[in-house]
Design a protein around this motif. Structure first.
Motif, mmCIF file in Angstrom:
data_model
loop_
_atom_site.group_PDB
_atom_site.id
_atom_site.type_symbol
_atom_site.label_atom_id
_atom_site.label_comp_id
_atom_site.label_asym_id
_atom_site.label_seq_id
_atom_site.Cartn_x
_atom_site.Cartn_y
_atom_site.Cartn_z
ATOM 1 N N GLY A 1 1.473 -2.229 4.049
ATOM 2 C CA GLY A 1 1.577 -0.880 3.522
ATOM 3 C C GLY A 1 0.622 0.028 4.295
ATOM 4 N N HIS A 2 0.670 1.325 3.982
ATOM 5 C CA HIS A 2 -0.022 2.311 4.823
ATOM 6 C C HIS A 2 -0.262 3.597 4.056
ATOM 7 C CE1 HIS A 2 4.002 4.192 5.176
ATOM 8 N NE2 HIS A 2 4.418 2.939 5.123
ATOM 9 N N GLY A 3 -1.353 4.264 4.442
ATOM 10 C CA GLY A 3 -1.537 5.623 3.987
ATOM 11 C C GLY A 3 -0.385 6.482 4.464
ATOM 12 N N TRP B 1 10.170 -4.875 -1.340
ATOM 13 C CA TRP B 1 10.304 -3.660 -2.160
ATOM 14 C C TRP B 1 9.152 -2.741 -1.772
ATOM 15 C CZ3 TRP B 1 13.914 -2.633 -6.149
ATOM 16 C CH2 TRP B 1 14.757 -3.691 -6.503
ATOM 17 N N GLU B 2 9.363 -1.444 -1.898
ATOM 18 C CA GLU B 2 8.315 -0.501 -1.504
ATOM 19 C C GLU B 2 8.267 0.712 -2.428
ATOM 20 O OE1 GLU B 2 8.853 1.365 2.380
ATOM 21 O OE2 GLU B 2 6.730 1.941 2.443
ATOM 22 N N HIS B 3 7.041 1.092 -2.813
ATOM 23 C CA HIS B 3 6.798 2.375 -3.470
ATOM 24 C C HIS B 3 5.652 3.092 -2.757
ATOM 25 C CE1 HIS B 3 9.376 2.800 -6.897
ATOM 26 N NE2 HIS B 3 8.953 1.733 -7.537
ATOM 27 N N PHE C 1 -0.883 5.885 -0.698
ATOM 28 C CA PHE C 1 -0.459 4.837 0.249
ATOM 29 C C PHE C 1 0.738 4.099 -0.317
ATOM 30 C CE2 PHE C 1 -4.158 3.410 -2.228
ATOM 31 C CZ PHE C 1 -3.620 2.337 -2.925
ATOM 32 N N THR C 2 1.377 3.344 0.558
ATOM 33 C CA THR C 2 2.513 2.532 0.127
ATOM 34 C C THR C 2 2.051 1.107 -0.160
ATOM 35 O OG1 THR C 2 3.164 1.655 2.284
ATOM 36 C CG2 THR C 2 4.008 3.851 1.697
ATOM 37 N N ILE C 3 2.807 0.454 -1.032
ATOM 38 C CA ILE C 3 2.683 -0.988 -1.249
ATOM 39 C C ILE C 3 4.083 -1.539 -1.011
ATOM 40 C CG2 ILE C 3 2.134 -2.816 -2.905
ATOM 41 C CD1 ILE C 3 0.136 -0.907 -4.214
ATOM 42 N N GLU C 4 4.225 -2.439 -0.055
ATOM 43 C CA GLU C 4 5.566 -2.835 0.399
ATOM 44 C C GLU C 4 5.602 -4.290 0.878
ATOM 45 O OE1 GLU C 4 6.727 -1.010 4.232
ATOM 46 O OE2 GLU C 4 5.047 0.362 3.964
ATOM 47 N N PRO C 5 5.298 -5.224 -0.033
ATOM 48 C CA PRO C 5 5.212 -6.628 0.376
ATOM 49 C C PRO C 5 6.521 -7.170 0.961
ATOM 50 C CG PRO C 5 5.291 -6.445 -2.014
ATOM 51 C CD PRO C 5 5.098 -5.057 -1.479
ATOM 52 N N GLY D 1 8.121 10.757 1.886
ATOM 53 C CA GLY D 1 8.361 9.883 0.732
ATOM 54 C C GLY D 1 9.007 8.607 1.233
ATOM 55 N N ASP D 2 8.309 7.480 1.057
ATOM 56 C CA ASP D 2 8.705 6.207 1.683
ATOM 57 C C ASP D 2 8.919 5.168 0.597
ATOM 58 O OD1 ASP D 2 9.031 4.051 3.408
ATOM 59 O OD2 ASP D 2 6.966 4.085 4.178
ATOM 60 N N ASN D 3 10.135 4.604 0.560
ATOM 61 C CA ASN D 3 10.402 3.570 -0.453
ATOM 62 C C ASN D 3 11.585 2.706 -0.068
ATOM 63 O OD1 ASN D 3 12.281 5.276 -3.141
ATOM 64 N ND2 ASN D 3 12.422 5.544 -0.937
ATOM 65 N N PHE E 1 3.468 9.879 8.752
ATOM 66 C CA PHE E 1 4.273 8.760 8.236
ATOM 67 C C PHE E 1 3.373 7.542 7.993
ATOM 68 C CE2 PHE E 1 8.673 6.599 9.278
ATOM 69 C CZ PHE E 1 8.640 5.913 8.075
ATOM 70 N N HIS E 2 2.628 7.135 9.012
ATOM 71 C CA HIS E 2 1.746 5.966 8.891
ATOM 72 C C HIS E 2 0.326 6.381 9.252
ATOM 73 C CE1 HIS E 2 5.741 3.991 9.498
ATOM 74 N NE2 HIS E 2 5.282 3.242 8.522
ATOM 75 N N GLU E 3 -0.568 6.377 8.269
ATOM 76 C CA GLU E 3 -1.968 6.734 8.511
ATOM 77 C C GLU E 3 -2.862 5.704 7.823
ATOM 78 O OE1 GLU E 3 -2.015 10.779 6.876
ATOM 79 O OE2 GLU E 3 -2.655 10.042 4.936
HETATM 80 CO CO CO Z 1 6.166 2.205 4.349
#
Ligand code: CO
Ligand code: MF3
Ligand code: CO
Length: 277
Positions: free
Chosen positions: A177-179, A241-243, A208-212, A114-116, A184-186
């Protein structure tokens, strides 16, 4: 890259990711009252690390994380202050009045990540820091709102870039961002700039994450000699910010939400699954 290389999560995976996502967000809830003038970034790391391990029974994913070309990351969280774009290493730096800090938390629970991250404005915020954080938050949510089956990753990048540049800001290109899942990062890479209708097509079950990362000044970056800390080249401030987001049959589900998550901006309509019948 064809979408076939992006994993589609099973129902069990999705349930594991919901739990990891909520726990990741709850670390940010927990640390919020400690982010005050006078605290060191190292103390914030220590507190988060203890909370993860001793209270949640989660593992801090950053600790000893070592992508190709990197040295093992030495701490449990990332603390990126002012002109640090990302991957700031916690240490002796004391937060002072007017500072702006991103805390990026990734927990592992039952193998799932869980990445945020959230921005924190320390003491009395400056107009500049407040506006930068708000616009970056809007960028993230504009990107999230594009997520649905059939949309393209380029649609997400496009709305983020448009909103940042309309406000006079620039978008960092080197990090994206990443799968995410058991890894962790795919795949895929989720660029925060781009053109509508380009890149991979989204399908239900992708996560995936969105983390501009959005800069007040120019987009160019500088890597510090520690091999991790990334700063703006022009020393102007940056925000992020990241979700972690799941593509659902009807749109999206944000996995990294908890009681303390800031509400989405007013322009976000609740996704269908969240609307009471
Ligand atoms: Co991330
Ligand atoms: N959490 C970061 C991300 O959003 C990655 C941090 S890697 C670390 O992808 F090693 F610096 F922690
Ligand atoms: Co992160």
């Amino acid at each position: 890259m064809p979408s076939s290389e992006i994993s589609i999560k099973s129902a069990a995976d999705i349930e594991g990711m919901r739990i990891a996502g909520r726990l990741g967000s709850e670390v940010l809830d927990y640390i919020t009252p400690f982010v005050k003038v006078g605290v060191t970034t190292g103390e914030l790391d220590r507190l988060c690390h203890e909370y993860m391990v001793n209270v949640q029974g989660t593992i801090p994913a950053p600790l000893n994380y070592c992508p190709p070309g990197y040295t093992p990351y030495p701490k449990a969280i990332c603390t990126s202050v002012n002109d640090v774009i990302c991957h700031g290493i916690p240490g002796d730096r004391i937060l002072k009045d007017g500072d702006s800090v991103n805390l990026d938390i990734t927990v592992i629970k039952d193998g799932y990540h869980g990445d945020n991250s959230r921005m924190f404005l320390v003491g009395k915020p400056t107009i500049l820091a407040k506006r930068l954080s708000e616009v970056t938050y809007e960028c993230m949510w504009l990107g999230i709102a594009m997520v649905k089956p059939g949309a393209h990753l380029g649609d997400i990048g496009h709305v983020i870039q448009q909103h940042a540049e309309k406000n006079g800001y620039s978008v960092v290109r080197e990090f994206c961002g990443h799968g995410i899942g058991k890894v962790f990062h795919e795949e895929p890479q989720v660029l925060h700039y781009g053109r509508p209708g380009t890149l991979e097509r989204l399908e239900a079950g992708m996560i995936f994450t969105i983390e501009p990362m959005i800069n007040v000044g120019r987009r160019e970056i500088r890597m510090l000699p520690d091999g991790w800390t990334v700063k703006t080249k022009d020393k102007k401030w940056s925000a992020q910010w990241e979700h972690t987001v799941l593509v659902t049959e009807t749109g999206y589900e944000v996995l990294t939400l908890s009681a303390g998550s800031p509400p989405p901006p007013d322009f976000i309509k609740a996704p269908a699954h969240a609307v009471a019948a």
